[in-house]
Write a protein that holds these residues in place. Sequence first.
Motif, PDB file in Angstrom:
ATOM      1  N   ALA A 123      17.013  29.181  21.094  1.00 49.56           N
ATOM      2  CA  ALA A 123      16.506  28.519  19.898  1.00 49.56           C
ATOM      3  C   ALA A 123      15.120  27.938  20.128  1.00 49.56           C
ATOM      4  CB  ALA A 123      17.477  27.414  19.466  1.00 49.56           C
ATOM      5  N   VAL A 124      14.901  27.359  21.296  1.00 46.88           N
ATOM      6  CA  VAL A 124      13.573  26.820  21.613  1.00 46.88           C
ATOM      7  C   VAL A 124      12.551  27.950  21.705  1.00 46.88           C
ATOM      8  CG1 VAL A 124      12.224  25.602  23.354  1.00 46.88           C
ATOM      9  CG2 VAL A 124      14.499  24.776  22.749  1.00 46.88           C
ATOM     10  N   GLN A 125      12.947  29.051  22.323  1.00 45.68           N
ATOM     11  CA  GLN A 125      12.050  30.200  22.395  1.00 45.68           C
ATOM     12  C   GLN A 125      11.707  30.730  21.008  1.00 45.68           C
ATOM     13  OE1 GLN A 125      14.234  32.837  25.043  1.00 45.68           O
ATOM     14  NE2 GLN A 125      12.885  32.314  26.751  1.00 45.68           N
ATOM     15  N   MET A 126      12.715  30.731  20.101  1.00 50.66           N
ATOM     16  CA  MET A 126      12.470  31.208  18.744  1.00 50.66           C
ATOM     17  C   MET A 126      11.579  30.244  17.969  1.00 50.66           C
ATOM     18  SD  MET A 126      15.255  32.376  15.838  1.00 50.66           S
ATOM     19  CE  MET A 126      16.166  33.309  17.053  1.00 50.66           C
ATOM     20  N   SER A 127      11.604  28.975  18.341  1.00 51.02           N
ATOM     21  CA  SER A 127      10.707  28.018  17.696  1.00 51.02           C
ATOM     22  C   SER A 127       9.258  28.270  18.104  1.00 51.02           C
ATOM     23  CB  SER A 127      11.108  26.587  18.070  1.00 51.02           C
ATOM     24  OG  SER A 127      12.405  26.290  17.591  1.00 51.02           O
ATOM     25  N   VAL A 128       9.074  28.742  19.329  1.00 48.03           N
ATOM     26  CA  VAL A 128       7.723  29.044  19.805  1.00 48.03           C
ATOM     27  C   VAL A 128       7.289  30.430  19.341  1.00 48.03           C
ATOM     28  CG1 VAL A 128       6.267  29.291  21.844  1.00 48.03           C
ATOM     29  CG2 VAL A 128       8.063  27.541  21.786  1.00 48.03           C
ATOM     30  N   ASN A 129       8.186  31.402  19.492  1.00 44.42           N
ATOM     31  CA  ASN A 129       7.906  32.780  19.076  1.00 44.42           C
ATOM     32  C   ASN A 129       8.836  33.137  17.920  1.00 44.42           C
ATOM     33  OD1 ASN A 129       6.011  33.224  21.206  1.00 44.42           O
ATOM     34  ND2 ASN A 129       7.731  33.494  22.613  1.00 44.42           N
ATOM     35  N   PRO A 130       8.347  33.099  16.674  1.00 43.65           N
ATOM     36  CA  PRO A 130       9.201  33.403  15.516  1.00 43.65           C
ATOM     37  C   PRO A 130       9.819  34.798  15.630  1.00 43.65           C
ATOM     38  CG  PRO A 130       7.149  32.411  14.791  1.00 43.65           C
ATOM     39  CD  PRO A 130       6.986  32.699  16.252  1.00 43.65           C
ATOM     40  N   LYS A 131      10.986  34.942  15.009  1.00 40.46           N
ATOM     41  CA  LYS A 131      11.742  36.189  15.063  1.00 40.46           C
ATOM     42  C   LYS A 131      11.628  36.926  13.734  1.00 40.46           C
ATOM     43  CE  LYS A 131      16.454  37.890  15.882  1.00 40.46           C
ATOM     44  NZ  LYS A 131      17.861  37.491  16.181  1.00 40.46           N
ATOM     45  N   VAL A 132      11.549  38.251  13.807  1.00 41.23           N
ATOM     46  CA  VAL A 132      11.481  39.090  12.600  1.00 41.23           C
ATOM     47  C   VAL A 132      12.848  39.723  12.373  1.00 41.23           C
ATOM     48  CG1 VAL A 132      10.396  41.079  11.500  1.00 41.23           C
ATOM     49  CG2 VAL A 132       9.035  39.547  12.927  1.00 41.23           C
ATOM     50  N   ILE A 133      13.393  39.519  11.173  1.00 40.59           N
ATOM     51  CA  ILE A 133      14.690  40.081  10.797  1.00 40.59           C
ATOM     52  C   ILE A 133      14.467  41.137   9.725  1.00 40.59           C
ATOM     53  CG2 ILE A 133      16.996  39.560   9.925  1.00 40.59           C
ATOM     54  CD1 ILE A 133      16.568  36.675  10.759  1.00 40.59           C
ATOM     55  N   ASN A 134      14.975  42.337   9.970  1.00 44.73           N
ATOM     56  CA  ASN A 134      14.875  43.420   8.989  1.00 44.73           C
ATOM     57  C   ASN A 134      16.115  43.412   8.103  1.00 44.73           C
ATOM     58  OD1 ASN A 134      12.391  44.504   9.959  1.00 44.73           O
ATOM     59  ND2 ASN A 134      13.487  45.450  11.653  1.00 44.73           N
ATOM     60  N   THR A 135      15.903  43.356   6.815  1.00 45.89           N
ATOM     61  CA  THR A 135      17.020  43.355   5.876  1.00 45.89           C
ATOM     62  C   THR A 135      17.501  44.789   5.654  1.00 45.89           C
ATOM     63  OG1 THR A 135      15.614  43.606   3.922  1.00 45.89           O
ATOM     64  CG2 THR A 135      16.040  41.369   4.697  1.00 45.89           C
ATOM     65  N   PRO A 136      18.770  44.971   5.360  1.00 44.72           N
ATOM     66  CA  PRO A 136      19.252  46.307   4.987  1.00 44.72           C
ATOM     67  C   PRO A 136      18.690  46.693   3.618  1.00 44.72           C
ATOM     68  CG  PRO A 136      20.975  44.666   4.692  1.00 44.72           C
ATOM     69  CD  PRO A 136      19.837  43.966   5.376  1.00 44.72           C
ATOM     70  N   PRO A 137      18.755  47.982   3.246  1.00 45.07           N
ATOM     71  CA  PRO A 137      18.252  48.396   1.927  1.00 45.07           C
ATOM     72  C   PRO A 137      18.960  47.646   0.796  1.00 45.07           C
ATOM     73  CG  PRO A 137      18.647  50.305   3.316  1.00 45.07           C
ATOM     74  CD  PRO A 137      19.208  49.122   4.052  1.00 45.07           C
ATOM     75  N   VAL A 138      18.169  47.069  -0.096  1.00 43.84           N
ATOM     76  CA  VAL A 138      18.700  46.299  -1.228  1.00 43.84           C
ATOM     77  C   VAL A 138      18.391  47.074  -2.508  1.00 43.84           C
ATOM     78  CG1 VAL A 138      18.623  44.119  -2.481  1.00 43.84           C
ATOM     79  CG2 VAL A 138      18.343  44.135   0.012  1.00 43.84           C
TER      80      VAL A 138
END
Length: 328
Positions: A123-138
């Motif tokens: 969680a601390v690492q994600m606060s420093v380096n934001p994470k990219v989440i790919n959504t499924p086809p909507v």
Amino acid sequence: MESSLFFLVAVIAGGLFLLWMILYFIPIGLWFQALVSDVKISLLQLVLMRWRKVPPTIIVRAMIEGKKAGLELYRDLLEAHYLAGGHVAQVVHALVSASKANIDLTFQIATAVDLAGRDVFEAVQMSVNPKVINTPPVAAVAKDGIQLIAKARVTVRANIRQLVGGAGEETILARVGEGIVSSIGSAASHKEVLENPDSISKVVLSKGLDSGTAFEILSIDIADIDIGKNIGAELQTDQAEADLKIAQAKAEERRAMAVATEHEMKALAQEMRARVIEAEAEVPRAMAEAFRSGNLGIMDYYKMKNIEADTQMRESIAKPNDKKNNQK
């Protein structure tokens, strides 16, 4: 000679075992390591950790790491966290990383996040380096009936304060998908969405989808939009087919009613013919009764017959003229 040699070996083995037991319960080397690292912990406390089923190595190394990073860690709190089933090393790693990144993370919050089942260091690492989440086809349908299939990339950053009790990635994906469907569905035409895909991102971001979650949404980018089916045309076709079936059913119902009415009229005509025949059958009876009662004489009967014969003759004379008139 052999007995003395065996005794010597036994004494040496017993001595080595006793030395191992002493060094195990009295970790002098670990105490010296803490001493040279300026970590204040007594040898008695290390022995008591063994009796409390707490590995002294984990606690001492965590305190040394914290001391070198400028953090003040307490042995009792570290032991309590370990006994509660927590990961002491992960918590200390997270505290050191947060301190170096100027992230406000206290020991109480870090241990609470760890005991909640989340990886506090990640969680601390994600606060420093934001994470990219790919959504499924909507898939969503615009007002003109055209289906659009969109894919988005959501950039999130961990919200340390919301890690305990906050929703996870599944909630973020569900909310973003709902926002995309709502945005496309409110568009008057699918062409507007294709021309300005960033309008979807603006609408979705304005809804505050990260409230109550363990993440903070930084951006939502539409990666791809494809045109799907013409849902409006399909619905109209299905409606037309349904209306046709209803009309055919109603026409069949009217035809069946007409056939039933025809059969009823035929039955009624047969009934009326039967009544006429029945009435004609009553005429001879009535005449016979009139003869017997004296109301009708023989001369009256012959006069009636003459009138019938005269009538038939006139009808036969008139019929050929009618045929000639019809031919003309």
